[in-house]
Design a protein around this motif. Sequence first.
Motif, PDB file in Angstrom:
ATOM      1  N   ALA A   7     -10.278 -18.061 -16.623  1.00  0.00           N
ATOM      2  CA  ALA A   7      -9.969 -16.786 -15.973  1.00  0.00           C
ATOM      3  C   ALA A   7     -10.533 -15.619 -16.776  1.00  0.00           C
ATOM      4  O   ALA A   7     -11.048 -14.648 -16.203  1.00  0.00           O
ATOM      5  CB  ALA A   7      -8.461 -16.632 -15.799  1.00  0.00           C
ATOM      6  N   ARG A   8     -10.445 -15.701 -18.118  1.00  0.00           N
ATOM      7  CA  ARG A   8     -10.983 -14.629 -18.950  1.00  0.00           C
ATOM      8  C   ARG A   8     -12.515 -14.571 -18.851  1.00  0.00           C
ATOM      9  O   ARG A   8     -13.109 -13.492 -18.860  1.00  0.00           O
ATOM     10  CB  ARG A   8     -10.545 -14.824 -20.404  1.00  0.00           C
ATOM     11  CG  ARG A   8      -9.082 -14.465 -20.665  1.00  0.00           C
ATOM     12  CD  ARG A   8      -8.786 -14.408 -22.139  1.00  0.00           C
ATOM     13  NE  ARG A   8      -8.813 -15.732 -22.753  1.00  0.00           N
ATOM     14  CZ  ARG A   8      -7.749 -16.541 -22.830  1.00  0.00           C
ATOM     15  NH1 ARG A   8      -6.577 -16.161 -22.313  1.00  0.00           N
ATOM     16  NH2 ARG A   8      -7.844 -17.726 -23.401  1.00  0.00           N
ATOM     17  N   ILE A   9     -13.150 -15.734 -18.757  1.00  0.00           N
ATOM     18  CA  ILE A   9     -14.609 -15.762 -18.604  1.00  0.00           C
ATOM     19  C   ILE A   9     -15.002 -15.153 -17.265  1.00  0.00           C
ATOM     20  O   ILE A   9     -15.942 -14.351 -17.175  1.00  0.00           O
ATOM     21  CB  ILE A   9     -15.136 -17.199 -18.731  1.00  0.00           C
ATOM     22  CG1 ILE A   9     -14.932 -17.707 -20.164  1.00  0.00           C
ATOM     23  CG2 ILE A   9     -16.609 -17.272 -18.337  1.00  0.00           C
ATOM     24  CD1 ILE A   9     -15.278 -19.168 -20.354  1.00  0.00           C
ATOM     25  N   ARG A  10     -14.288 -15.524 -16.196  1.00  0.00           N
ATOM     26  CA  ARG A  10     -14.599 -14.965 -14.869  1.00  0.00           C
ATOM     27  C   ARG A  10     -14.403 -13.453 -14.861  1.00  0.00           C
ATOM     28  O   ARG A  10     -15.203 -12.716 -14.279  1.00  0.00           O
ATOM     29  CB  ARG A  10     -13.706 -15.613 -13.810  1.00  0.00           C
ATOM     30  CG  ARG A  10     -14.006 -17.079 -13.545  1.00  0.00           C
ATOM     31  CD  ARG A  10     -13.290 -17.561 -12.291  1.00  0.00           C
ATOM     32  NE  ARG A  10     -13.478 -18.979 -12.091  1.00  0.00           N
ATOM     33  CZ  ARG A  10     -12.578 -19.907 -12.425  1.00  0.00           C
ATOM     34  NH1 ARG A  10     -11.426 -19.541 -12.983  1.00  0.00           N
ATOM     35  NH2 ARG A  10     -12.818 -21.184 -12.214  1.00  0.00           N
ATOM     36  N   ALA A  11     -13.337 -12.979 -15.503  1.00  0.00           N
ATOM     37  CA  ALA A  11     -13.074 -11.533 -15.533  1.00  0.00           C
ATOM     38  C   ALA A  11     -14.195 -10.789 -16.238  1.00  0.00           C
ATOM     39  O   ALA A  11     -14.582  -9.676 -15.840  1.00  0.00           O
ATOM     40  CB  ALA A  11     -11.739 -11.259 -16.210  1.00  0.00           C
ATOM     41  N   ALA A  12     -14.735 -11.400 -17.301  1.00  0.00           N
ATOM     42  CA  ALA A  12     -15.818 -10.752 -18.043  1.00  0.00           C
ATOM     43  C   ALA A  12     -17.097 -10.678 -17.231  1.00  0.00           C
ATOM     44  O   ALA A  12     -17.974  -9.855 -17.513  1.00  0.00           O
ATOM     45  CB  ALA A  12     -16.072 -11.507 -19.352  1.00  0.00           C
ATOM     46  N   LEU A  13     -17.227 -11.532 -16.221  1.00  0.00           N
ATOM     47  CA  LEU A  13     -18.431 -11.558 -15.403  1.00  0.00           C
ATOM     48  C   LEU A  13     -18.334 -10.680 -14.161  1.00  0.00           C
ATOM     49  O   LEU A  13     -19.260 -10.648 -13.350  1.00  0.00           O
ATOM     50  CB  LEU A  13     -18.743 -12.999 -14.976  1.00  0.00           C
ATOM     51  CG  LEU A  13     -19.252 -13.907 -16.099  1.00  0.00           C
ATOM     52  CD1 LEU A  13     -19.341 -15.338 -15.622  1.00  0.00           C
ATOM     53  CD2 LEU A  13     -20.599 -13.416 -16.600  1.00  0.00           C
ATOM     54  N   ASN A  14     -17.206 -10.006 -13.988  1.00  0.00           N
ATOM     55  CA  ASN A  14     -17.076  -9.091 -12.858  1.00  0.00           C
ATOM     56  C   ASN A  14     -17.799  -7.790 -13.184  1.00  0.00           C
ATOM     57  O   ASN A  14     -17.227  -6.816 -13.648  1.00  0.00           O
ATOM     58  CB  ASN A  14     -15.598  -8.809 -12.557  1.00  0.00           C
ATOM     59  CG  ASN A  14     -14.932  -9.969 -11.846  1.00  0.00           C
ATOM     60  OD1 ASN A  14     -15.592 -10.716 -11.139  1.00  0.00           O
ATOM     61  ND2 ASN A  14     -13.639 -10.123 -12.041  1.00  0.00           N
ATOM     62  N   VAL A  15     -19.106  -7.797 -12.957  1.00  0.00           N
ATOM     63  CA  VAL A  15     -19.955  -6.665 -13.325  1.00  0.00           C
ATOM     64  C   VAL A  15     -20.232  -5.793 -12.105  1.00  0.00           C
ATOM     65  O   VAL A  15     -19.743  -6.054 -11.012  1.00  0.00           O
ATOM     66  CB  VAL A  15     -21.275  -7.163 -13.941  1.00  0.00           C
ATOM     67  CG1 VAL A  15     -21.000  -7.845 -15.263  1.00  0.00           C
ATOM     68  CG2 VAL A  15     -21.979  -8.132 -12.987  1.00  0.00           C
ATOM     69  N   ARG A  16     -21.038  -4.772 -12.299  1.00  0.00           N
ATOM     70  CA  ARG A  16     -21.328  -3.806 -11.247  1.00  0.00           C
ATOM     71  C   ARG A  16     -22.011  -4.466 -10.054  1.00  0.00           C
ATOM     72  O   ARG A  16     -22.658  -5.509 -10.190  1.00  0.00           O
ATOM     73  CB  ARG A  16     -22.206  -2.693 -11.813  1.00  0.00           C
ATOM     74  CG  ARG A  16     -23.610  -3.138 -12.150  1.00  0.00           C
ATOM     75  CD  ARG A  16     -24.397  -2.032 -12.826  1.00  0.00           C
ATOM     76  NE  ARG A  16     -23.899  -1.761 -14.164  1.00  0.00           N
ATOM     77  CZ  ARG A  16     -24.372  -0.801 -14.943  1.00  0.00           C
ATOM     78  NH1 ARG A  16     -25.345  -0.033 -14.510  1.00  0.00           N
ATOM     79  NH2 ARG A  16     -23.890  -0.619 -16.152  1.00  0.00           N
ATOM     80  N   PRO A  17     -21.896  -3.849  -8.859  1.00  0.00           N
ATOM     81  CA  PRO A  17     -22.559  -4.403  -7.670  1.00  0.00           C
ATOM     82  C   PRO A  17     -24.074  -4.412  -7.851  1.00  0.00           C
ATOM     83  O   PRO A  17     -24.623  -3.625  -8.630  1.00  0.00           O
ATOM     84  CB  PRO A  17     -22.148  -3.422  -6.560  1.00  0.00           C
ATOM     85  CG  PRO A  17     -20.925  -2.742  -7.065  1.00  0.00           C
ATOM     86  CD  PRO A  17     -21.095  -2.659  -8.555  1.00  0.00           C
ATOM     87  N   PRO A  18     -24.762  -5.287  -7.115  1.00  0.00           N
ATOM     88  CA  PRO A  18     -26.225  -5.417  -7.265  1.00  0.00           C
ATOM     89  C   PRO A  18     -27.009  -4.376  -6.473  1.00  0.00           C
ATOM     90  O   PRO A  18     -28.023  -4.681  -5.849  1.00  0.00           O
ATOM     91  CB  PRO A  18     -26.480  -6.832  -6.745  1.00  0.00           C
ATOM     92  CG  PRO A  18     -25.432  -7.014  -5.702  1.00  0.00           C
ATOM     93  CD  PRO A  18     -24.202  -6.304  -6.214  1.00  0.00           C
TER      94      PRO A  18
END
Length: 304
Positions: A7-18
């Motif tokens: 879950a922490r890895i997924r949260a870190a990958l929630n980056v800006r829209p493309p």
Amino acid sequence: SMSDGLARIRAALNVRPPYCSGTCEVAVEQSTLFYSTATTGVRKINLLFPTQYQLESLHEACQPAAYSHDDGEVWAGRLDATAFATQFSLENTGLVDAVGQSLLESMAIGRDIRSELYELNIYGASNYIGPHKSATNSDKIFGFLDIVFPTPHTGGTCSLRNNENECRVDFATMLSEAQTPLVGYAAYFNEVQREIDPITSGYRLTLSYKLYVASSGDSPSATMIWAPGPSEPSLETALAEFVNDPKVLPNGGYLGFGLRHQYPVSSEMRVDTLRSCLKGSDAIITRVLNKLHLSWSLRVLYRD
């Protein structure tokens, strides 16, 4: 636990829209466009202060208006880049570097980001673009940039979509309220779905560019300088804690990351050749893996 670590890895990958959009000031003296067709001969139009006659003439020169565009329906006038020349200089606006840094994040630093003008579109009343994606077969092209000129019009709201993210930009209102000459811009990755609502009055005029990273042999940047993106430190921490947890894969194993962006792949190619072409959050993952000395490779996942 393993689920908390993931879950922490997924949260870190929630980056800006493309995608990104906005407005930019342009020089009045760089606003003339010349075009020619078999029936019209050479004509010109002022992109910032066009007359009604200039817009009508350009729209007529682009007929027939209906054409297919990848997997979406388009109803608009179009000129290929070989049919016109313009004084408008995208390089002088600084937009190429700005949108490159916004889309590629830290991957843009030290890279020679370039643009290629490929078409003009003009939309009259009731013209529109249905939901579609701009396809490319080149692994160098990472996105597209549309420049919207301040021609008087209503309607034509631009929608950019990717998975659960959506952005709607009303360039008609935005540009009509400007006190100085402005153009609107929308930049987006290949996989972003784009849609233009029907024009209700006037004409909407755009120039479209392909965005790509020059090969190392063509780039003036002899040394690549990398800087961490906003999500990189948190991803590195989360991933390091995860792989160092003795309860996670105690006998070894594999950790898979689904790529968030799309890339041109054919049945004849080796997917590992795309290692140097990864963009955005996909490239950030590989940088973190390298920093943690974790070997990685690109693979195709088949589902039954």
